[in-house]
Write an enzyme that holds these catalytic residues in place. Structure first.
Site, PDB file in Angstrom:
ATOM      1  N   CYS A  89       0.845  -1.200   0.000  1.00  0.00           N
ATOM      2  CA  CYS A  89       0.000   0.000   0.000  1.00  0.00           C
ATOM      3  C   CYS A  89       0.888   1.261   0.000  1.00  0.00           C
ATOM      4  CB  CYS A  89      -0.972  -0.038   1.164  1.00  0.00           C
ATOM      5  SG  CYS A  89      -2.416   1.022   0.965  1.00  0.00           S
ATOM      6  N   HIS A 197      -3.259  -5.940   1.025  1.00  0.00           N
ATOM      7  CA  HIS A 197      -2.584  -6.145   2.308  1.00  0.00           C
ATOM      8  C   HIS A 197      -2.489  -7.627   2.677  1.00  0.00           C
ATOM      9  CE1 HIS A 197      -2.434  -1.935   3.890  1.00  0.00           C
ATOM     10  NE2 HIS A 197      -3.401  -1.763   3.009  1.00  0.00           N
ATOM     11  N   GLU A 199      -0.669  -8.932   4.911  1.00  0.00           N
ATOM     12  CA  GLU A 199      -0.511  -9.051   6.364  1.00  0.00           C
ATOM     13  C   GLU A 199      -1.854  -9.059   7.090  1.00  0.00           C
ATOM     14  OE1 GLU A 199      -0.846  -4.596   5.863  1.00  0.00           O
ATOM     15  OE2 GLU A 199      -0.123  -6.318   4.710  1.00  0.00           O
TER      16      GLU A 199
END
Length: 229
Positions: A89, A197, A199
């Site tokens: 991002c 994302h 994560e």
């Protein structure tokens, strides 16, 4: 083999803890936290992550000021030595602004912030980040951005396509990115910038708040590539 990863924090980062937790969850080793003002990186880093957020409030352009932080010189040097670097991002925006990756991230075509889980198609299976995936495999990964519209001139796009440096594509038009590009690799394949994302998708699908684990494999791929080396 030990695994030592570092997560860089800029003023305005808000996904740095998420990234550190994901790395520790997958690797079993705590991530080293690195401040943007540090001129040097900790010794022995195997992997570096630039997290999402709004570094320096996204003044000028998203990632532009963070790309001039003292630590970025060290990150660029590490990347040139072959240390895998992941920018997610805002981290992707920093990588383009620093010149480690081509192109730019512009305002979403719909002029609105997009925050939801999307289909992500694997377009490369040869990098340290993607080696465990299958070509065309579809992942479910969250996005959360306002400036994720990937742009590059046609010659650059053709080069990325020809050199298999498009890592991921959106399964739908999320933000207007050219050719549906959601993630880009460096020429040596060891720097990856992506807007979604991973994560945020490392827990089992039954997890009450995260609800997905498709991003976990990306971190596992990096670790296994380092072990294999």
């Amino acid at each position: 083999m030990g695994f030592k990863a570092g997560v860089v924090t800029f003023p305005g980062s808000n996904c740095d803890r998420d990234m550190a937790v994901a790395i520790e969850t997958v690797s079993g080793q705590p991530a080293v936290r690195i401040w943007h003002g540090d001129a040097d990186l900790p010794e022995g880093l195997d992997f570096i992550a630039l997290p999402g957020g709004f570094s320096y409030g996204d003044y000028l352009r998203s990632g532009a000021m963070a790309a001039r932080s003292p630590v970025l010189r060290a990150v660029v040097n590490a990347a040139e030595r072959g240390v895998p670097v992941l920018g997610v991002c805002n981290g992707f925006q920093v990588l383009t602004e620093s010149g480690l990756l081509p192109g730019a991230l512009m305002r979403n075509a719909g002029q609105t912030f997009v925050c939801r889980t999307v289909d992500l198609e694997v377009a490369n299976t040869s990098s340290p980040f993607t080696r465990g995936f299958e070509q065309g495999q579809v992942l479910r990964i969250p996005v959360a951005h306002h400036d994720g519209n990937y742009f590059a001139d046609d010659a650059t796009l053709d080069t990325l396509e020809g050199e298999s440096r498009v890592a991921f594509r959106y399964g739908e038009d999320v933000n207007g990115s050219q050719r549906g590009i959601a993630g880009v690799l460096s020429a040596n394949g060891r720097v990856l910038g992506m807007m979604p994302h991973p994560e945020r998708a490392i827990e089992p699908a039954s997890h009450p708040t995260l609800g997905g684990s498709d991003g976990r494999a990306l971190f596992e791929n990096v670790i296994s590539s380092l072990v294999a080396a």
